[in-house]
Design an enzyme around this catalytic site. Structure first.
Site, mmCIF file in Angstrom:
data_model
loop_
_atom_site.group_PDB
_atom_site.id
_atom_site.type_symbol
_atom_site.label_atom_id
_atom_site.label_comp_id
_atom_site.label_asym_id
_atom_site.label_seq_id
_atom_site.Cartn_x
_atom_site.Cartn_y
_atom_site.Cartn_z
ATOM 1 N N GLU A 108 0.752 -1.200 0.124
ATOM 2 C CA GLU A 108 -0.069 0.015 0.062
ATOM 3 C C GLU A 108 0.765 1.280 0.025
ATOM 4 O O GLU A 108 2.115 1.152 0.456
ATOM 5 C CB GLU A 108 -0.925 -0.256 1.104
ATOM 6 C CG GLU A 108 -0.343 0.173 2.427
ATOM 7 C CD GLU A 108 -1.348 -0.207 3.910
ATOM 8 O OE1 GLU A 108 -1.085 0.560 4.768
ATOM 9 O OE2 GLU A 108 -2.010 -0.969 3.571
ATOM 10 N N TYR A 120 6.793 1.640 -8.301
ATOM 11 C CA TYR A 120 5.987 0.319 -8.160
ATOM 12 C C TYR A 120 5.448 -0.027 -9.683
ATOM 13 O O TYR A 120 5.313 -1.068 -10.212
ATOM 14 C CB TYR A 120 4.739 0.354 -7.293
ATOM 15 C CG TYR A 120 5.341 0.663 -5.798
ATOM 16 C CD1 TYR A 120 6.611 0.148 -5.344
ATOM 17 C CD2 TYR A 120 4.623 1.459 -5.156
ATOM 18 C CE1 TYR A 120 7.006 0.382 -4.291
ATOM 19 C CE2 TYR A 120 5.039 1.783 -3.889
ATOM 20 C CZ TYR A 120 6.164 1.161 -3.233
ATOM 21 O OH TYR A 120 6.698 1.244 -1.917
#
Length: 152
Positions: A108, A120
């Site tokens: 997260e 990411y």
């Protein structure tokens, strides 16, 4: 990243927690405490770091339960950001998770953390959901973006 010596990645132990906390405090607006970092050493966790000339420059912590790995923290000292250390740590985490039988790597990230979301995305993570108003922020709260990377 091709100019970075991959031999710089080392496993970390609880003895590194104080230095990890120092890097955390320099790099994040809402850093983990040293106590919180110390709790991330044990059979369900893997911690790796980047060392150069004996100095810890960054680290990452993953928790794995059966075939699901979760990136709990990835942090690079501010003066060492932007040269590929985060990507090197991420690749190591992915390789380690696959070797340990994980089928997914989850994480997260703060909605406002553009650098992390870019990193990411480069590795193929996709948004899987959101936690509304999850993280404390300077002006209240901000969403957590949940991201997954399939490892199979």
């Amino acid at each position: 990243m091709s100019n970075i010596d991959t031999d710089l990645i080392v496993p970390l132990s609880i003895e590194h927690a104080a230095v990890m906390a120092k890097i955390e405090n320099q790099a994040h607006t809402h850093p983990w405490s040293e106590t919180g970092l110390r709790e991330c050493f044990g059979p369900l966790y893997r911690a790796v770091g980047i060392k150069q000339q004996g100095d810890l420059l960054g680290f990452a912590i993953v928790q794995q339960i059966i075939d699901e790995a979760t990136l709990l923290d990835i942090c690079v000292a501010p003066e060492k950001q932007g040269v590929g250390f985060g990507g090197l740590l991420m690749q190591q985490l992915i390789d380690d998770a696959k070797s340990a039988g994980a089928v997914v790597l989850m994480l997260e990230v703060r909605q406002s953390n553009e650098a992390a979301k870019y990193l990411y995305g480069k590795f193929g993570f996709i948004e899987a959901g959101r936690r509304k108003d999850y993280y404390p922020a300077n002006n209240g709260y901000e969403d957590a973006i949940l991201m997954d990377l399939s490892l199979v």
